[in-house]
Scaffold this motif. Structure first.
Motif, PDB file in Angstrom:
ATOM      1  N   GLY A 219       0.807  -1.206   0.000  1.00 43.54           N
ATOM      2  CA  GLY A 219       0.000   0.000   0.000  1.00 43.54           C
ATOM      3  C   GLY A 219       0.843   1.259   0.000  1.00 43.54           C
ATOM      4  N   THR A 220       0.246   2.349  -0.410  1.00 45.65           N
ATOM      5  CA  THR A 220       0.928   3.637  -0.446  1.00 45.65           C
ATOM      6  C   THR A 220       1.052   4.212   0.955  1.00 45.65           C
ATOM      7  OG1 THR A 220       0.075   4.078  -2.656  1.00 45.65           O
ATOM      8  CG2 THR A 220       0.835   5.967  -1.395  1.00 45.65           C
ATOM      9  N   MET A 221       2.206   4.797   1.254  1.00 46.31           N
ATOM     10  CA  MET A 221       2.372   5.502   2.528  1.00 46.31           C
ATOM     11  C   MET A 221       1.726   6.874   2.393  1.00 46.31           C
ATOM     12  SD  MET A 221       6.104   4.627   4.125  1.00 46.31           S
ATOM     13  CE  MET A 221       7.038   4.970   2.660  1.00 46.31           C
ATOM     14  N   ARG A 222       0.563   7.040   2.993  1.00 47.03           N
ATOM     15  CA  ARG A 222      -0.121   8.327   2.941  1.00 47.03           C
ATOM     16  C   ARG A 222       0.388   9.281   4.016  1.00 47.03           C
ATOM     17  NH1 ARG A 222      -6.455   6.641   1.991  1.00 47.03           N
ATOM     18  NH2 ARG A 222      -6.091   4.785   0.742  1.00 47.03           N
ATOM     19  N   THR A 223       1.082   8.725   5.001  1.00 45.72           N
ATOM     20  CA  THR A 223       1.564   9.536   6.113  1.00 45.72           C
ATOM     21  C   THR A 223       2.781   8.861   6.711  1.00 45.72           C
ATOM     22  OG1 THR A 223       0.971  10.484   8.271  1.00 45.72           O
ATOM     23  CG2 THR A 223       0.037   8.356   7.734  1.00 45.72           C
ATOM     24  N   LEU A 224       3.673   9.632   7.297  1.00 49.00           N
ATOM     25  CA  LEU A 224       4.799   9.078   8.047  1.00 49.00           C
ATOM     26  C   LEU A 224       5.028   9.947   9.272  1.00 49.00           C
ATOM     27  CD1 LEU A 224       7.497  11.032   7.400  1.00 49.00           C
ATOM     28  CD2 LEU A 224       7.449   9.768   5.267  1.00 49.00           C
ATOM     29  N   GLU A 225       5.568   9.334  10.313  1.00 55.02           N
ATOM     30  CA  GLU A 225       5.825  10.040  11.566  1.00 55.02           C
ATOM     31  C   GLU A 225       7.243   9.724  12.003  1.00 55.02           C
ATOM     32  OE1 GLU A 225       5.837  12.433  13.363  1.00 55.02           O
ATOM     33  OE2 GLU A 225       3.830  12.450  14.233  1.00 55.02           O
ATOM     34  N   LEU A 226       7.814  10.617  12.807  1.00 51.60           N
ATOM     35  CA  LEU A 226       9.195  10.462  13.254  1.00 51.60           C
ATOM     36  C   LEU A 226       9.232  10.165  14.742  1.00 51.60           C
ATOM     37  CD1 LEU A 226      10.756  13.467  11.315  1.00 51.60           C
ATOM     38  CD2 LEU A 226      10.550  11.090  10.588  1.00 51.60           C
ATOM     39  N   MET A 227      10.260   9.406  15.146  1.00 53.87           N
ATOM     40  CA  MET A 227      10.409   9.004  16.544  1.00 53.87           C
ATOM     41  C   MET A 227      11.894   8.894  16.863  1.00 53.87           C
ATOM     42  SD  MET A 227       8.883   5.569  18.400  1.00 53.87           S
ATOM     43  CE  MET A 227       7.183   6.062  18.142  1.00 53.87           C
ATOM     44  N   ARG A 228      12.279   9.371  18.031  1.00 54.99           N
ATOM     45  CA  ARG A 228      13.669   9.250  18.461  1.00 54.99           C
ATOM     46  C   ARG A 228      13.962   7.812  18.872  1.00 54.99           C
ATOM     47  NH1 ARG A 228      16.852  12.423  16.565  1.00 54.99           N
ATOM     48  NH2 ARG A 228      18.327  12.156  18.277  1.00 54.99           N
ATOM     49  N   ILE A 229      15.112   7.294  18.431  1.00 51.39           N
ATOM     50  CA  ILE A 229      15.522   5.916  18.731  1.00 51.39           C
ATOM     51  C   ILE A 229      16.879   5.962  19.411  1.00 51.39           C
ATOM     52  CG2 ILE A 229      16.063   3.651  17.760  1.00 51.39           C
ATOM     53  CD1 ILE A 229      14.279   4.330  15.426  1.00 51.39           C
ATOM     54  N   LYS A 230      17.045   5.126  20.440  1.00 48.76           N
ATOM     55  CA  LYS A 230      18.304   5.079  21.166  1.00 48.76           C
ATOM     56  C   LYS A 230      18.681   3.630  21.419  1.00 48.76           C
ATOM     57  CE  LYS A 230      20.676   6.902  25.266  1.00 48.76           C
ATOM     58  NZ  LYS A 230      20.534   7.729  26.479  1.00 48.76           N
ATOM     59  N   GLY A 231      19.975   3.308  21.240  1.00 49.35           N
ATOM     60  CA  GLY A 231      20.438   1.955  21.505  1.00 49.35           C
ATOM     61  C   GLY A 231      21.935   1.858  21.361  1.00 49.35           C
ATOM     62  N   ARG A 232      22.517   0.762  21.854  1.00 49.34           N
ATOM     63  CA  ARG A 232      23.946   0.536  21.715  1.00 49.34           C
ATOM     64  C   ARG A 232      24.242  -0.021  20.333  1.00 49.34           C
ATOM     65  NH1 ARG A 232      24.653  -3.532  26.459  1.00 49.34           N
ATOM     66  NH2 ARG A 232      22.858  -4.323  25.326  1.00 49.34           N
TER      67      ARG A 232
END
Length: 584
Positions: A219-232
Motif C-alpha cells: 500500500g501507499t504511505m499516505r503519512t509518516l511520523e518520526l520518533m527518536r531511537i536510542k540503543g547501543r
C-alpha cells in the motif's frame, strides 16, 4: 491545548479552518472561505511560536486551469494573545472573553500561488521557514493534447520564508518520484519524504539528499511520523562488533527513526541515521486492521530505547474505520542483525490504550447470534472490508469491541454456533472466515489464534449465506450469488491448523426466468426440519426446494423445485420460515 483543523469545501461554501480549545471542547475561532469555488484546506502546520498557521489550500472539483480555481499556500496570522501552550492560564470566565474577543484570524496576510500543481503538505522548520510539498498538476482533457503531459511535470519540495510576505528560498525537483508525504526532525534537522513506491528520501535543510532506501510493506504511505531511537551499537550490529582498539562497541546511539504504515496491518520503524544504520528496519509492530491514513507521535520528547527502561512513546494511528492510541510492545521487539529470525517474523504486538471504531461507509452485512453459553454477539461489515464485533450486553455501544478487515467489500455475514467463526460473503465473490476468541483477554487460549482467511471463491457477488446443517464434525453451507445460483458447500475443521476447509457439493441455477438473464438470489432460509429451502430473487418470485444431502442412502446432494411463489411486483429481498409458515 490548542488544535487546528481544516476541512474540504462543499456546494454552499469553501472549506473551514477551526482552532479549538481542547479544555473547553469547542472552537475558539472559525474561518470559512468566502470563495464560491469550494476551496479545501489540505494540510495545516503551526508556527513554532503558535502565532500563525501555515495552510495548503486547493479548489475542489475544479481543474487548475479554471478561472476561479485556487491552488495556494497561505499563512493565517493569529491576532490578539499568543496562544503557545503554557504561556498563560485562563479561568472559565476569562476563557469565555478570550474566545470571543481576543483570538481571531486575520486571513491571507501572506499567500503563495501555485500555477503548476498544488501544495498538498506543509511542515514548519523554524520560526520563519516552512517546507512545502507541491504535487504536479492533475491530468485534464486539455493536457492530453498539450506538449507537456502530467508524467513530465515533476513533484517538488519548496522552502519558503514566512514574514510579511512569503518568499521561496529553495526548490528541489523530483522527476522520478511521485511524492506522498513529508515530515521534519527538528533534533536532526532532517526532512523525510515518501513516494508512491514506498521509497524514503532524507534531505538536509538545504534540500541536499543524504539517504534513500526502500521501505517494505504494501500500500501507499499516505503519512509518516518520526520518533527518536536510542540503543547501543551492539544492539544493531550484533554481539561480535569490535572497535579499533579491540574493545566492544558499547557507545550509545541516538538518531531519528521514521514510522511507516500501509494496508498490511503492520507499523514499521526505519533508521534514518546518516552514515550508520540508515535504511535498516529497527522494529515492526502489529497495527490495527485497515489502511493507515494518519500517524501522530503523541510523546515526541520520549525515546524508543533498546534497553528495557524508560517510557515508550504512544502513537495515534488513524485508519479508515477509526482512531487508535497505541503503545508499542516492549523494546525486545527491536530487530538486531544478530537475530535474523526476529527480522523475518517480528513478534511484537501493539498494546491499545484507547480506540474509537465506527463504520464510515455503508454497511451491507449484519449478524446476531447467541452461543450455547448464553453469550450474544453482533457483527457488522461495510463496503471497505471492515468487520466489527459488538457485545450488546457488556459493550459500551459507542465503539466496537473487536475489529477485523478483509481486502474485499462485505456483502453478508453468518455466525457459527459457538460464535468462534464468522463467515463473510463478499462483493468479489469469495467466502472468508474470521476466527476469533470469545474468552476474556486474560483467559484467552494462546493456542487458538485469531485469523482471517479465504474459504472459497465462487466467482460472483454473494448476497446471502445460510447454514443448512451445522455440527462439530461436518457442516453444510448454502451460498447464493447474483447469477441466480445456489451453491452447497461442505465445511470441515482442520483441528491441527485451526483452519476451516470447504468443498463444493452442488451448484444449481435457482432463478432463471425464460428469456431472461440469471436473476440475483437475495435471500435463503431453511425449514425447521432442514429438508426444505426457500429462496427469494430479483425475478420477483420465491421458490421452495427439497434438499437431499449425502447419507448412507444417497451419495449425492440434490435440490429439487417443489413450488414457485409469485405475486410480488418488485424483487423479493428477504424470506423467512417459522414452523409451517413462510414470509416473503
Amino acid at each position: 491545548r490548542y488544535l487546528a483543523t481544516g476541512s474540504s469545501g462543499h456546494t454552499h461554501r469553501g472549506g473551514e479552518m477551526r482552532v479549538w480549545d481542547l479544555e473547553a471542547e469547542e472552537p475558539v475561532s472559525v474561518f470559512t472561505h468566502s470563495s464560491a469555488v469550494y476551496t479545501a484546506i489540505l494540510d495545516l502546520s503551526w508556527g513554532q511560536d503558535s502565532s500563525w498557521l501555515a495552510g495548503c489550500c486547493a479548489s475542489e472539483f475544479l481543474e487548475p486551469a479554471h478561472p476561479g480555481a485556487e491552488e495556494a499556500f497561505k499563512v493565517f496570522h493569529l491576532s490578539g494573545e499568543t496562544v503557545a501552550p503554557g504561556s498563560q492560564e485562563l479561568n472559565s470566565s476569562e476563557a469565555g472573553n478570550f474566545r470571543r474577543e481576543k483570538y481571531t484570524l486575520a486571513f491571507e496576510e501572506a499567500r503563495l500561488a501555485s500555477m503548476a500543481g498544488r501544495y498538498t503538505h506543509c511542515v514548519t522548520l523554524s520560526e520563519t521557514t516552512v517546507a512545502l510539498l507541491r504535487k504536479a498538476p492533475r491530468a485534464t482533457s486539455e493536457a492530453a493534447t498539450s506538449k507537456k503531459m502530467e508524467s513530465d511535470l515533476p513533484d517538488e519540495v519548496v522552502l519558503a520564508e514566512v514574514k510579511d510576505e512569503i518568499q521561496v528560498t529553495r526548490q528541489k525537483l523530483f522527476p522520478e518520484q511521485k511524492l506522498t508525504c513529508i515530515n521534519f526532525s527538528k533534533e536532526d534537522e532532517l526532512l523525510v519524504l515518501a513516494d508512491r513506491t514506498r521509497a524514503i528520501t532524507v534531505l538536509n535543510t538545504l534540500l541536499e539528499p543524504l539517504l534513500s532506501f526502500q521501505a517494505s510493506g504494501s500500500g501507499t504511505m499516505r503519512t509518516l511520523e518520526l520518533m527518536r531511537i536510542k540503543g547501543r551499537k551492539s544492539d544493531w550490529q550484533g554481539s561480535g562488533c569490535q572497535s579499533a582498539d579491540g574493545q566492544g562497541c558499547e557507545d550509545s546511539l541516538e538518531y531519528c527513526g521514521v514510522v511507516c504504515g500501509g494496508d498490511d496491518c503492520k507499523l514499521r520503524i526505519w533508521s534514518c541515521e546518516i552514515g550508520g544504520s540508515g535504511g535498516s528496519m529497527v522494529a515492526e509492530w502489529t497495527a490495527p486492521p485497515g489502511v493507515v491514513v494518519a500517524l501522530q507521535n503523541l510523546d515526541p520528547d520520549l525515546t524508543l530505547s533498546s534497553a528495557d527502561s524508560g517510557s515508550i512513546p504512544r502513537l495515534c494511528v488513524g485508519i479508515d474505520a477509526g482512531i487508535h492510541v497505541l503503545q508499542p510492545g516492549q523494546t525486545t521487539s527491536l530487530i538486531s542483525e544478530s537475530e535474523p529470525e526476529k527480522a523475518a517474523a517480528p513478534h511484537a504486538v501493539h498494546h491499545g490504550v484507547q480506540s474509537l471504531l465506527r463504520h464510515e461507509i455503508a454497511c451491507c452485512g449484519g449478524a446476531l447470534r447467541t452461543d450455547n453459553g448464553g453469550k450474544t454477539l453482533g457483527a457488522t461489515g461495510d463496503l471497505t472490508g471492515n468487520i466489527m464485533v459488538w457485545d450488546p450486553e457488556h459493550g459500551t455501544g459507542v465503539k466496537a469491541d473487536r475489529h477485523f478487515r478483509i481486502k474485499d467489500s462485505v456483502r453478508c455475514l453468518l455466525w457459527s454456533t459457538e460464535c468462534r467463526q464468522l463467515l463473510v460473503g463478499t462483493l468479489g465473490g469469495s467466502i472468508h472466515y474470521c476466527r476469533l476468541r470469545t474468552e476474556p483477554v486474560d483467559q484467552q487460549d494462546t493456542d487458538f489464534p485469531e485469523q482471517t482467511q479465504e474459504l472459497q471463491d465462487l466467482g460472483s457477488t454473494i448476497p446471502c449465506l445460510a447454514w443448512v446443517e451445522e455440527s462439530q464434525g461436518r457442516s453444510i453451507l448454502a451460498a447464493a450469488t447474483i447469477l441466480g445460483e445456489v451453491v452447497m458447500l461442505e465445511v470441515s475443521e482442520d483441528n491441527s491448523a485451526y483452519m476451516l476447509q470447504s468443498k463444493v457439493l452442488l451448484k444449481v441455477v435457482a432463478h432463471s426466468p425464460a428469456g431472461a438473464l440469471n436473476m440475483e438470489v437475495w435471500s435463503v432460509a431453511m425449514s425447521p426440519c432442514r429438508s426444505f429451502m426457500i429462496t427469494g430473487s430479483e425475478d420477483q418470485s420465491s421458490r421452495v426446494w427439497q434438499l437431499k444431502l449425502p447419507s448412507a442412502c444417497a451419495e449425492t446432494t440434490s435440490l429439487d423445485l417443489i413450488q414457485a411463489l409469485t405475486g410480488h411486483t418488485m424483487a423479493v429481498t428477504c424470506v423467512a420460515w417459522r414452523g409451517n409458515m413462510l414470509a416473503t
